[in-house]
Design a protein around this motif. Sequence first.
Motif, PDB file in Angstrom:
ATOM      1  N   LEU A 130       0.556  -1.287   0.040  1.00 39.72           N
ATOM      2  CA  LEU A 130      -0.077  -0.074   0.108  1.00 39.72           C
ATOM      3  C   LEU A 130       1.012   1.044   0.008  1.00 39.72           C
ATOM      4  CD1 LEU A 130      -2.846   1.003  -0.203  1.00 39.72           C
ATOM      5  CD2 LEU A 130      -2.764   1.505   2.486  1.00 39.72           C
ATOM      6  N   VAL A 164      -9.852  -0.833  -2.665  1.00 41.76           N
ATOM      7  CA  VAL A 164      -8.637  -0.914  -1.929  1.00 41.76           C
ATOM      8  C   VAL A 164      -8.608  -2.394  -1.612  1.00 41.76           C
ATOM      9  CG1 VAL A 164      -7.609  -0.447  -0.149  1.00 41.76           C
ATOM     10  CG2 VAL A 164      -7.925   1.327  -1.071  1.00 41.76           C
ATOM     11  N   LEU A 170      -2.849   4.802  -3.317  1.00 42.40           N
ATOM     12  CA  LEU A 170      -4.212   5.767  -3.055  1.00 42.40           C
ATOM     13  C   LEU A 170      -3.808   7.252  -2.783  1.00 42.40           C
ATOM     14  CD1 LEU A 170      -7.124   6.130  -1.708  1.00 42.40           C
ATOM     15  CD2 LEU A 170      -6.109   5.767   0.440  1.00 42.40           C
TER      16      LEU A 170
END
Length: 135
Positions: free
Chosen positions: A15, A72, A85
């Motif tokens: 991430l 996500v 993101l």
Amino acid sequence: MTKTELKGVERVTKLVVLRGNSGSGKTTTARQLQRVLGPTALLISQDVVRRKILHAPDTVGTPAIAVMAELVAWGRARGFAVIILEGILKRSVYGEFLRDLKQAWGPAIIGYFDVTFATTVKRNQTKARSFIGHS
């Protein structure tokens, strides 16, 4: 997405969260990162979700949070190597979402683009939809 929903997902995907003021370079950086990584990277842009898809306000309770959380989870479940993101993601609106995401995810790359207001204004004037002169 609740903490419980995030806990059951494997932690293979990386991430990357890029936050910052308007005109700070986060969208450009996120797009370049996705281009370098290719089809193994999923880019989720707060502006696209909130403004273009949902036409939602950037206030507490915005439905953009639930949609971004679903995206996500979708990207992670499908084995994307990296999920990027990006957005202003102001703490007063997105703080709890980001804390829950980080807690459920574990190690993540989180960057904040900190530029001066003068730089924000200067860069924003080069955009097609500049906030300068709009009421």
